[in-house]
Design a protein around this motif. Sequence first.
Motif, PDB file in Angstrom:
ATOM      1  N   PHE A 133      30.136 -11.895 -46.068  1.00 57.10           N
ATOM      2  CA  PHE A 133      28.681 -12.003 -45.946  1.00 57.10           C
ATOM      3  C   PHE A 133      28.248 -13.202 -45.107  1.00 57.10           C
ATOM      4  O   PHE A 133      27.051 -13.427 -44.921  1.00 57.10           O
ATOM      5  CB  PHE A 133      28.043 -12.037 -47.333  1.00 57.10           C
ATOM      6  CG  PHE A 133      28.152 -10.727 -48.062  1.00 57.10           C
ATOM      7  CD1 PHE A 133      27.240  -9.711 -47.820  1.00 57.10           C
ATOM      8  CD2 PHE A 133      29.189 -10.490 -48.948  1.00 57.10           C
ATOM      9  CE1 PHE A 133      27.356  -8.484 -48.459  1.00 57.10           C
ATOM     10  CE2 PHE A 133      29.308  -9.262 -49.597  1.00 57.10           C
ATOM     11  CZ  PHE A 133      28.395  -8.261 -49.350  1.00 57.10           C
ATOM     12  N   LYS A 169      22.734  -4.420 -39.527  1.00 55.35           N
ATOM     13  CA  LYS A 169      23.638  -5.271 -40.301  1.00 55.35           C
ATOM     14  C   LYS A 169      23.129  -5.545 -41.714  1.00 55.35           C
ATOM     15  O   LYS A 169      23.865  -6.071 -42.539  1.00 55.35           O
ATOM     16  CB  LYS A 169      23.891  -6.601 -39.578  1.00 55.35           C
ATOM     17  CG  LYS A 169      22.736  -7.594 -39.573  1.00 55.35           C
ATOM     18  CD  LYS A 169      23.190  -8.891 -38.926  1.00 55.35           C
ATOM     19  CE  LYS A 169      22.095  -9.939 -38.964  1.00 55.35           C
ATOM     20  NZ  LYS A 169      22.567 -11.226 -38.379  1.00 55.35           N
ATOM     21  N   TYR A 170      21.879  -5.164 -41.979  1.00 56.78           N
ATOM     22  CA  TYR A 170      21.345  -5.342 -43.325  1.00 56.78           C
ATOM     23  C   TYR A 170      21.399  -4.050 -44.149  1.00 56.78           C
ATOM     24  O   TYR A 170      20.896  -4.015 -45.264  1.00 56.78           O
ATOM     25  CB  TYR A 170      19.906  -5.861 -43.270  1.00 56.78           C
ATOM     26  CG  TYR A 170      19.797  -7.237 -42.650  1.00 56.78           C
ATOM     27  CD1 TYR A 170      20.385  -8.348 -43.262  1.00 56.78           C
ATOM     28  CD2 TYR A 170      19.128  -7.428 -41.454  1.00 56.78           C
ATOM     29  CE1 TYR A 170      20.300  -9.601 -42.695  1.00 56.78           C
ATOM     30  CE2 TYR A 170      19.040  -8.693 -40.882  1.00 56.78           C
ATOM     31  CZ  TYR A 170      19.622  -9.771 -41.500  1.00 56.78           C
ATOM     32  OH  TYR A 170      19.543 -11.024 -40.937  1.00 56.78           O
ATOM     33  N   ASN A 171      21.999  -3.008 -43.602  1.00 58.58           N
ATOM     34  CA  ASN A 171      22.124  -1.759 -44.355  1.00 58.58           C
ATOM     35  C   ASN A 171      23.056  -1.950 -45.555  1.00 58.58           C
ATOM     36  O   ASN A 171      24.140  -2.513 -45.411  1.00 58.58           O
ATOM     37  CB  ASN A 171      22.686  -0.641 -43.467  1.00 58.58           C
ATOM     38  CG  ASN A 171      21.675  -0.149 -42.452  1.00 58.58           C
ATOM     39  OD1 ASN A 171      20.492  -0.447 -42.549  1.00 58.58           O
ATOM     40  ND2 ASN A 171      22.148   0.587 -41.458  1.00 58.58           N
ATOM     41  N   ILE A 172      22.626  -1.469 -46.710  1.00 58.74           N
ATOM     42  CA  ILE A 172      23.496  -1.513 -47.884  1.00 58.74           C
ATOM     43  C   ILE A 172      24.706  -0.617 -47.624  1.00 58.74           C
ATOM     44  O   ILE A 172      24.565   0.529 -47.232  1.00 58.74           O
ATOM     45  CB  ILE A 172      22.749  -1.044 -49.144  1.00 58.74           C
ATOM     46  CG1 ILE A 172      21.596  -1.998 -49.461  1.00 58.74           C
ATOM     47  CG2 ILE A 172      23.694  -0.948 -50.336  1.00 58.74           C
ATOM     48  CD1 ILE A 172      20.705  -1.527 -50.592  1.00 58.74           C
ATOM     49  N   SER A 221      23.226  -6.745 -52.233  1.00 60.28           N
ATOM     50  CA  SER A 221      22.454  -5.574 -51.807  1.00 60.28           C
ATOM     51  C   SER A 221      20.951  -5.817 -51.928  1.00 60.28           C
ATOM     52  O   SER A 221      20.161  -5.219 -51.184  1.00 60.28           O
ATOM     53  CB  SER A 221      22.882  -4.316 -52.569  1.00 60.28           C
ATOM     54  OG  SER A 221      22.968  -4.528 -53.955  1.00 60.28           O
ATOM     55  N   TYR A 228      25.628 -13.318 -42.142  1.00 59.58           N
ATOM     56  CA  TYR A 228      24.194 -13.589 -42.253  1.00 59.58           C
ATOM     57  C   TYR A 228      23.845 -15.042 -41.935  1.00 59.58           C
ATOM     58  O   TYR A 228      22.742 -15.500 -42.206  1.00 59.58           O
ATOM     59  CB  TYR A 228      23.695 -13.182 -43.641  1.00 59.58           C
ATOM     60  CG  TYR A 228      23.893 -11.700 -43.899  1.00 59.58           C
ATOM     61  CD1 TYR A 228      23.464 -10.762 -42.963  1.00 59.58           C
ATOM     62  CD2 TYR A 228      24.539 -11.246 -45.037  1.00 59.58           C
ATOM     63  CE1 TYR A 228      23.662  -9.406 -43.161  1.00 59.58           C
ATOM     64  CE2 TYR A 228      24.737  -9.882 -45.253  1.00 59.58           C
ATOM     65  CZ  TYR A 228      24.302  -8.974 -44.309  1.00 59.58           C
ATOM     66  OH  TYR A 228      24.498  -7.628 -44.502  1.00 59.58           O
ATOM     67  N   ARG A 267      15.936  -8.339 -46.433  1.00 61.64           N
ATOM     68  CA  ARG A 267      15.915  -8.604 -44.997  1.00 61.64           C
ATOM     69  C   ARG A 267      15.592  -7.349 -44.187  1.00 61.64           C
ATOM     70  O   ARG A 267      15.024  -7.423 -43.104  1.00 61.64           O
ATOM     71  CB  ARG A 267      17.243  -9.215 -44.558  1.00 61.64           C
ATOM     72  CG  ARG A 267      17.276 -10.734 -44.784  1.00 61.64           C
ATOM     73  CD  ARG A 267      16.223 -11.382 -43.925  1.00 61.64           C
ATOM     74  NE  ARG A 267      15.990 -12.796 -44.202  1.00 61.64           N
ATOM     75  CZ  ARG A 267      14.802 -13.305 -44.411  1.00 61.64           C
ATOM     76  NH1 ARG A 267      13.738 -12.514 -44.461  1.00 61.64           N
ATOM     77  NH2 ARG A 267      14.635 -14.595 -44.575  1.00 61.64           N
ATOM     78  N   SER A 268      15.929  -6.183 -44.706  1.00 63.55           N
ATOM     79  CA  SER A 268      15.616  -4.946 -43.992  1.00 63.55           C
ATOM     80  C   SER A 268      14.115  -4.648 -44.022  1.00 63.55           C
ATOM     81  O   SER A 268      13.632  -3.817 -43.245  1.00 63.55           O
ATOM     82  CB  SER A 268      16.400  -3.764 -44.581  1.00 63.55           C
ATOM     83  OG  SER A 268      15.877  -3.379 -45.845  1.00 63.55           O
ATOM     84  N   GLN A 278      20.193  -7.801 -48.747  1.00 64.11           N
ATOM     85  CA  GLN A 278      20.150  -6.913 -47.588  1.00 64.11           C
ATOM     86  C   GLN A 278      18.846  -6.123 -47.535  1.00 64.11           C
ATOM     87  O   GLN A 278      18.244  -5.964 -46.470  1.00 64.11           O
ATOM     88  CB  GLN A 278      21.355  -5.971 -47.626  1.00 64.11           C
ATOM     89  CG  GLN A 278      22.678  -6.671 -47.373  1.00 64.11           C
ATOM     90  CD  GLN A 278      23.877  -5.792 -47.687  1.00 64.11           C
ATOM     91  OE1 GLN A 278      23.861  -5.000 -48.624  1.00 64.11           O
ATOM     92  NE2 GLN A 278      24.943  -5.936 -46.913  1.00 64.11           N
ATOM     93  N   LYS A 279      18.405  -5.645 -48.691  1.00 65.15           N
ATOM     94  CA  LYS A 279      17.161  -4.876 -48.718  1.00 65.15           C
ATOM     95  C   LYS A 279      15.968  -5.771 -48.387  1.00 65.15           C
ATOM     96  O   LYS A 279      15.061  -5.354 -47.659  1.00 65.15           O
ATOM     97  CB  LYS A 279      16.977  -4.223 -50.091  1.00 65.15           C
ATOM     98  CG  LYS A 279      15.728  -3.358 -50.209  1.00 65.15           C
ATOM     99  CD  LYS A 279      15.709  -2.236 -49.172  1.00 65.15           C
ATOM    100  CE  LYS A 279      16.767  -1.188 -49.435  1.00 65.15           C
ATOM    101  NZ  LYS A 279      16.645  -0.028 -48.517  1.00 65.15           N
TER     102      LYS A 279
END
Length: 218
Positions: A112, A42-45, A88, A115, A94-95, A91-92
């Motif tokens: 969003f 779910k954190y993929n850009i 983005s 999250y 958190r990834s 997301q990065k």
Amino acid sequence: MICEMSDSDDEDIPQLSSHALAALQEFYAEQKQQSDPGRDDKYNIGIIEENWQLSQFWYSQDTALRLATEAVAAAGERGRIACVSAPSVYQKLRSLHREDISVYIFEYDKRFAIYGEEYIFYDYNNPLDLPEKIATHSFDIVIADPPYLSKECLRKTSETIKYLTQGKILLCTGAVMEEEAAKLLGVKMCKFIPKHTRTLGNEFRCYVNYDSGLDREI
């Protein structure tokens, strides 16, 4: 009256080829993933598609990683990072599975909200309309990417940035906003040139108000 279907009727019903059926199944799987993404992806850009009406343009993977790495370094141990209209980067961050940092995403787009508590609804037109749990000067660094390339949008977003940050600012916006950004936030243009997944019509740059790794070549 009950009609019985003959074998010839069965033959008249159109059948999908194996390739078409596989493509259809893949489409439904992608739709389900976007509406209910799993924990791992779910954190993929790109898991949430760009909405051009909201002036959304996601960073490339390399740019998102560079900005996220810079934010972690600037925030320091147990740092707090605010991503204002920069999903983005959130997301990065958190990834990267960095449990030692706190990250919040301030974003108008309610998609969003997947999250959870880290999502803060944010409308730049009301720059200080934030929930009570977001205290003034409570973030080590603020990364902001104002959605629109205008002085008004930058001015209002700057109010939010100055409210949130303890001092450090990483601003991403057009090169044409250099003078206005310096006046409002005391930031200067970095050597690093950010890239997006799509080509933008305007030159895009990063600005900081501290000694940043983005000003050094790698």
